[in-house]
Motif scaffolding. Structure first.
Motif, PDB file in Angstrom:
ATOM      1  N   ASN A 157      15.444   2.973  -1.049  1.00 55.60           N
ATOM      2  CA  ASN A 157      14.598   2.694  -2.204  1.00 55.60           C
ATOM      3  C   ASN A 157      15.390   2.785  -3.499  1.00 55.60           C
ATOM      4  O   ASN A 157      15.264   1.935  -4.385  1.00 55.60           O
TER       5      ASN A 157
ATOM      6  N   ILE B  44       4.505   6.146  -0.697  1.00 60.91           N
ATOM      7  CA  ILE B  44       5.012   7.499  -0.432  1.00 60.91           C
ATOM      8  C   ILE B  44       3.861   8.509  -0.462  1.00 60.91           C
ATOM      9  O   ILE B  44       3.778   9.407   0.387  1.00 60.91           O
TER      10      ILE B  44
ATOM     11  N   GLY C  55       5.503   1.355  -4.509  1.00 64.57           N
ATOM     12  CA  GLY C  55       6.348   2.315  -3.799  1.00 64.57           C
ATOM     13  C   GLY C  55       5.821   3.733  -3.891  1.00 64.57           C
ATOM     14  O   GLY C  55       5.828   4.479  -2.908  1.00 64.57           O
TER      15      GLY C  55
ATOM     16  N   SER D  78      10.541   2.377   0.623  1.00 63.23           N
ATOM     17  CA  SER D  78       9.283   3.129   0.518  1.00 63.23           C
ATOM     18  C   SER D  78       8.471   3.017   1.808  1.00 63.23           C
ATOM     19  O   SER D  78       7.829   3.980   2.238  1.00 63.23           O
TER      20      SER D  78
END
Length: 232
Positions: free
Chosen positions: A85, A122, A118, A57
């Motif tokens: 990921n 993003i 994560g 991530s």
């Protein structure tokens, strides 16, 4: 030969015993994961794999930043990050079950927290890359994906069955869609704006449908518990 096959099937059932998958890619994904858990070196622990997932991530975030300040082609780094990921996130819990060393509640708690971190990373990357009003899509994506995560936890609480998928779509399909969006953005600049909008709209519709199903499940459990009390 038959004995080995039965042992293999037994090991596979143990690896995936704690959750039910309904996503489109569930069958090939499970075969891939089961193959990989047998190849992971013994010194690599479940927690290390969780760290690898978060590192993926971070790579996606770095790809967005470099794409904004250096060159758009760095978005392809995000595709690599999504693969990393998936690798860490998919194998961390499965390898614990394969090695017969599951830490169910510790692993469950850690997995949810890391998945949220994560998602935020993003979303932050998209925020850095986006411009003007499209920056809002990053916030909307994080909110909608968080909504989906909350639904999965509540569904687990109500039904005692854990699933991370929303019908035919799960985290793997979302990663693939994001990867395709990144590739399209490199080939067709500014396409990420429309793709991001469509993806958020799709997530919103899925969340609404799953919320309705969740409330029905909650009502059914309430009715069952009240009927049980009346029968005493």
């Amino acid at each position: 030969m038959l004995l080995l096959k039965n042992e293999e099937n037994s090991n596979k059932k143990r690896v995936f015993a704690d959750r039910k998958r309904t996503n489109i890619l569930s069958a090939p994904e499970e075969r891939t994961i089961f193959y990989l858990v047998k190849k992971v070196p013994g010194f690599i622990t479940s927690n290390m794999l969780t760290g690898i997932g978060i590192a993926g991530s971070v790579i996606v975030l770095i790809g967005f930043i470099l794409a904004n300040y250096v060159d758009r082609s760095f978005l392809l780094l995000g595709v690599i990050g999504l693969v990393i990921n998936w690798l860490g996130d998919s194998l961390d819990g499965r390898i614990a079950y394969y090695r017969n060393q599951p830490r169910k509640w510790f692993g469950f708690s850690l997995d949810i927290i890391m998945d949220w971190i994560g998602t935020v990373l993003i979303g932050l990357g998209y925020l850095v890359y986006s411009q003007n009003e499209y920056e809002l899509l990053a916030f909307i994506f994080v909110v909608l994906y968080g909504w989906a995560m909350i639904i999965s936890q509540l569904r687990y609480k109500i039904t005692d069955n854990y699933t991370i998928d929303s019908g035919l779509f799960g985290p793997t399909e979302v990663r693939i869609l994001i990867a395709l969006i990144l590739v399209l953005e490199v080939a067709f600049p500014d396409s990420i704006k429309v793709c991001g909008l469509v993806m958020c709209l799709a997530l919103f519709i899925i969340d609404l449908i799953d919320t309705n199903k969740l409330l029905k499940l909650g009502d059914m459990r309430d009715q069952a518990e009240m009927a049980a009390k009346r029968s005493i």
